[in-house]
Design a protein around this motif. Structure first.
Motif, PDB file in Angstrom:
ATOM      1  N   GLY A 201       1.488   6.291  -0.294  1.00  0.00           N
ATOM      2  CA  GLY A 201       1.383   4.943  -0.851  1.00  0.00           C
ATOM      3  C   GLY A 201       0.515   4.068   0.016  1.00  0.00           C
ATOM      4  N   SER A 202       0.413   2.811  -0.401  1.00  0.00           N
ATOM      5  CA  SER A 202      -0.504   1.888   0.251  1.00  0.00           C
ATOM      6  C   SER A 202       0.266   0.651   0.701  1.00  0.00           C
ATOM      7  CB  SER A 202      -1.581   1.516  -0.777  1.00  0.00           C
ATOM      8  OG  SER A 202      -2.667   0.893  -0.170  1.00  0.00           O
ATOM      9  N   GLN A 203      -0.314  -0.035   1.696  1.00  0.00           N
ATOM     10  CA  GLN A 203       0.308  -1.235   2.268  1.00  0.00           C
ATOM     11  C   GLN A 203       1.723  -0.929   2.780  1.00  0.00           C
ATOM     12  OE1 GLN A 203      -0.948  -3.753   3.432  1.00  0.00           O
ATOM     13  NE2 GLN A 203       0.696  -5.179   3.738  1.00  0.00           N
ATOM     14  N   ILE A 274      -7.389  11.696   8.092  1.00  0.00           N
ATOM     15  CA  ILE A 274      -6.656  10.585   7.487  1.00  0.00           C
ATOM     16  C   ILE A 274      -7.608   9.849   6.559  1.00  0.00           C
ATOM     17  CG2 ILE A 274      -4.888  10.266   9.255  1.00  0.00           C
ATOM     18  CD1 ILE A 274      -6.644   8.005  10.418  1.00  0.00           C
ATOM     19  N   GLU A 275      -7.036   9.082   5.635  1.00  0.00           N
ATOM     20  CA  GLU A 275      -7.845   8.414   4.603  1.00  0.00           C
ATOM     21  C   GLU A 275      -7.524   6.923   4.542  1.00  0.00           C
ATOM     22  OE1 GLU A 275      -6.360  10.379   1.129  1.00  0.00           O
ATOM     23  OE2 GLU A 275      -7.410  12.241   1.531  1.00  0.00           O
ATOM     24  N   PRO A 276      -7.740   6.177   5.607  1.00  0.00           N
ATOM     25  CA  PRO A 276      -7.435   4.748   5.543  1.00  0.00           C
ATOM     26  C   PRO A 276      -8.494   3.982   4.757  1.00  0.00           C
ATOM     27  CG  PRO A 276      -8.342   5.296   7.693  1.00  0.00           C
ATOM     28  CD  PRO A 276      -8.281   6.579   6.916  1.00  0.00           C
ATOM     29  N   ALA A 374     -10.550  -5.483   1.149  1.00  0.00           N
ATOM     30  CA  ALA A 374     -10.139  -4.231   0.494  1.00  0.00           C
ATOM     31  C   ALA A 374      -9.552  -4.543  -0.871  1.00  0.00           C
ATOM     32  CB  ALA A 374      -9.100  -3.509   1.347  1.00  0.00           C
ATOM     33  N   TYR A 375      -9.942  -3.781  -1.867  1.00  0.00           N
ATOM     34  CA  TYR A 375      -9.444  -3.943  -3.233  1.00  0.00           C
ATOM     35  C   TYR A 375      -9.730  -5.346  -3.764  1.00  0.00           C
ATOM     36  CZ  TYR A 375      -7.196   0.285  -1.576  1.00  0.00           C
ATOM     37  OH  TYR A 375      -6.963   1.514  -1.019  1.00  0.00           O
ATOM     38  N   GLY A 376     -10.830  -5.921  -3.318  1.00  0.00           N
ATOM     39  CA  GLY A 376     -11.277  -7.222  -3.810  1.00  0.00           C
ATOM     40  C   GLY A 376     -12.436  -7.009  -4.754  1.00  0.00           C
TER      41      GLY A 376
HETATM   42  N1  LLP Z   1      -5.856   8.166  -0.099  1.00  0.00           N
HETATM   43  C1  LLP Z   1      -5.423   8.192  -1.375  1.00  0.00           C
HETATM   44  C2  LLP Z   1      -5.235   9.481  -2.031  1.00  0.00           C
HETATM   45  C3  LLP Z   1      -5.152   6.983  -2.056  1.00  0.00           C
HETATM   46  O1  LLP Z   1      -4.714   7.012  -3.304  1.00  0.00           O
HETATM   47  C4  LLP Z   1      -5.351   5.745  -1.393  1.00  0.00           C
HETATM   48  C5  LLP Z   1      -5.111   4.477  -2.061  1.00  0.00           C
HETATM   49  C6  LLP Z   1      -5.827   5.780  -0.061  1.00  0.00           C
HETATM   50  C7  LLP Z   1      -6.065   7.011   0.545  1.00  0.00           C
HETATM   51  C8  LLP Z   1      -6.088   4.534   0.723  1.00  0.00           C
HETATM   52  O2  LLP Z   1      -4.943   3.792   0.951  1.00  0.00           O
HETATM   53  P1  LLP Z   1      -5.002   2.512   1.903  1.00  0.00           P
HETATM   54  O3  LLP Z   1      -5.240   2.977   3.315  1.00  0.00           O
HETATM   55  O4  LLP Z   1      -6.105   1.648   1.422  1.00  0.00           O
HETATM   56  O5  LLP Z   1      -3.677   1.869   1.726  1.00  0.00           O
HETATM   57  N2  LLP Z   1      -5.392  -1.749  -5.418  1.00  0.00           N
HETATM   58  C9  LLP Z   1      -4.207  -1.728  -4.585  1.00  0.00           C
HETATM   59  C10 LLP Z   1      -4.188  -0.542  -3.650  1.00  0.00           C
HETATM   60  C11 LLP Z   1      -4.308   0.795  -4.346  1.00  0.00           C
HETATM   61  C12 LLP Z   1      -4.321   1.957  -3.406  1.00  0.00           C
HETATM   62  C13 LLP Z   1      -4.624   3.231  -4.112  1.00  0.00           C
HETATM   63  N3  LLP Z   1      -4.741   4.392  -3.289  1.00  0.00           N
HETATM   64  C14 LLP Z   1      -4.104  -3.042  -3.829  1.00  0.00           C
HETATM   65  O6  LLP Z   1      -4.957  -3.919  -4.008  1.00  0.00           O
HETATM   66  O7  LLP Z   1      -3.170  -3.249  -3.080  1.00  0.00           O
END
Ligand code: LLP
Length: 433
Positions: A201-203, A274-276, A374-376
């Motif tokens: 998940g995220s956040q 990792i995939e940040p 991010a996500y903007g």
């Molecule tokens: N890897 C995968 C497989 C993912 O689905 C995601 C995010 C990430 C990495 C990156 O996650 P992060 O480090 O950014 O948390 N639009 C939403 C966030 C959706 C995230 C989707 N997947 C928002 O504005 O909060």
């Protein structure tokens, strides 16, 4: 930490006054800081420096070519989830062997494109998808590395719309079924099983859900190895949260995250990915907007901005909180009063904040939404035929428009008129006579 700080009462992006950029670009616009992007990438890179690793930036967070090139120059890999993102990563000069392809519904065309262009690995999300990758790879005479994304059934304790690691979510294969799926993968031609992938998940604002998930991945690694699979790579996903509200408890830092990874899976001798996304781009970007009107409602005051939900959807979609600050700082001791901060779009959902305490603001004043990198911009649309919000990047005292605001003519020119509307029909012209 970011590089959007006040100097003598004026908000700067690195060494450039934000108001100066607003005067030349117009509002609203996204503004990114190179130094912040680079700093955040390096924090992750250093956090994993105890072993072989690749930080694959989840480019869904912000995918402008300038952002990708900035990170690619630092040695970042990319996590892509569509053919479009794959094309963007390649266009930014990222080599195929640094691109990881994630996503729950990769199409045959996308799979072919990535195999032909070069790919580090596919993170497979289902058995049917695995069969398609095997078939396309075999057709192309290729053997492609894969990991399989497992769903560890862990509660990420985040907003329901961005939690992905519970069994009710569409992502990955249930961890309990993993041995069967890996056995099937080993039988299929054109695939080379190299590792395990997980993203819950995220956040996420606590480390504990990561810890639960990574411990399960460690156990699974041992099991799969005992079954005869060569597990040499672990993709541990993204998801580390950022502080959106100043009052928030501080989420864990990349260093804590790296130490947790070392503690939970470090003994396995795998290469770590990792995939940040959010933590790299989030605080590296702001959305700058102008107050159009201050409107007195009944018992409430509205701050009507020229930025709207189509430019930044997060508050409407996830009830997300963004700090909104004046670009010219209020006088010390200025009284704060509550505002409903809204955009001009014709929906009540076009509300960024309700009853937000703000210093005095007047028509024409500039405000900045923090943590909007991010996500903007990537989630923006042209709803209400509002031009897609432009993007600007700074590096020290240099400024560049990295995506221009389209003109109305350009927006309209993307539509095409069907033949039956292009020439007036006889009936229409007869009626017109
Ligand atoms: N890897 C995968 C497989 C993912 O689905 C995601 C995010 C990430 C990495 C990156 O996650 P992060 O480090 O950014 O948390 N639009 C939403 C966030 C959706 C995230 C989707 N997947 C928002 O504005 O909060």
């Amino acid at each position: 930490m970011d590089h959007f700080l006040y100097r003598d009462g004026a908000l700067f992006a690195e060494d450039v006054p934000v108001a100066e950029i607003a005067a030349s670009v117009g509002t609203p616009f996204y503004l990114y800081s190179t130094a912040t992007l680079v700093r955040h990438f390096r924090l992750f890179d250093e956090a994993l420096s105890w072993g072989p690793h690749l930080v694959c930036y989840a480019m869904k967070a912000a995918s402008n070519q300038a952002i990708l090139k900035t990170l690619a120059a630092e040695g970042a890999g990319m996590d892509v989830v569509s053919g479009g993102e794959y094309a963007r990563a390649k266009a930014a000069g990222v080599p195929g062997d640094r691109i990881v392809f994630s996503g729950v519904g990769k199409t045959e065309d996308e799979i072919r494109m990535a195999i032909e262009g070069g790919i580090r690995q596919f993170n497979v999300e289902s058995e049917p998808e695995m069969a398609v990758i095997s078939r396309v790879a075999t057709d192309l005479g290729a053997t492609v590395p894969i990991t399989i994304r497992v769903n560890p059934d862990v509660d990420a304790k985040t907003h329901a719309k961005i939690a992905t690691g519970k069994s009710e979510n569409k992502f990955g294969i249930p961890i309990a079924k993993a041995r069967d799926t890996y056995a099937e993968a080993a039988r299929l031609p054109g695939l080379k099983v190299i590792g395990i992938d997980v993203h819950i998940g995220s956040q996420l604002t606590q480390l504990e859900p990561f810890e639960q998930a990574y411990k399960k991945v460690a156990e699974l690694t041992e099991t799969l190895r005992a079954d005869g699979h060569e597990i040499t790579r672990l993709d541990l996903g993204g998801g580390l949260g950022i502080p959106y509200a100043r009052s928030n408890e501080a989420p864990p830092l990349p260093g804590d995250f790296g130490a947790l990874i070392q503690r939970t899976v470090g003994h396995l001798g795998c290469e770590i990915e990792i995939e940040p996304g959010r933590l790299i781009a989030g605080n590296a970007g702001i959305l700058v907007s102008r107050v159009i009107y201050v409107k007195e409602g009944e018992g409430r005051r509205f701050l009507i901005l020229d930025g709207a939900m189509n430019d930044l959807i997060r508050p409407a979609m996830y009830d997300a909180h963004h700090e909104i600050v004046p670009v010219i700082e209020a006088e010390p001791g200025a009284e704060l009063s509550p505002f409903d901060i809204v955009g001009p779009v014709c929906e009540s959902g076009d509300t960024f904040a309700k009853g937000r305490l703000m210093p005095p603001l007047a028509d024409g004043d500039l405000v900045a939404f923090r943590s909007a990198g991010a996500y903007g911009a990537v989630m923006a649309s042209e709803y209400n035929t509002r031009p897609l919000v432009p993007e600007v990047m700074v590096k020290g005292d240099q400024v560049s428009v990295i995506r221009a605001r389209p003109s109305y003519e350009e927006m309209i020119a993307r539509d095409s008129i069907p033949d039956w509307l292009a020439t007036p029909s006889n009936a229409d012209s007869a009626a017109a006579e």
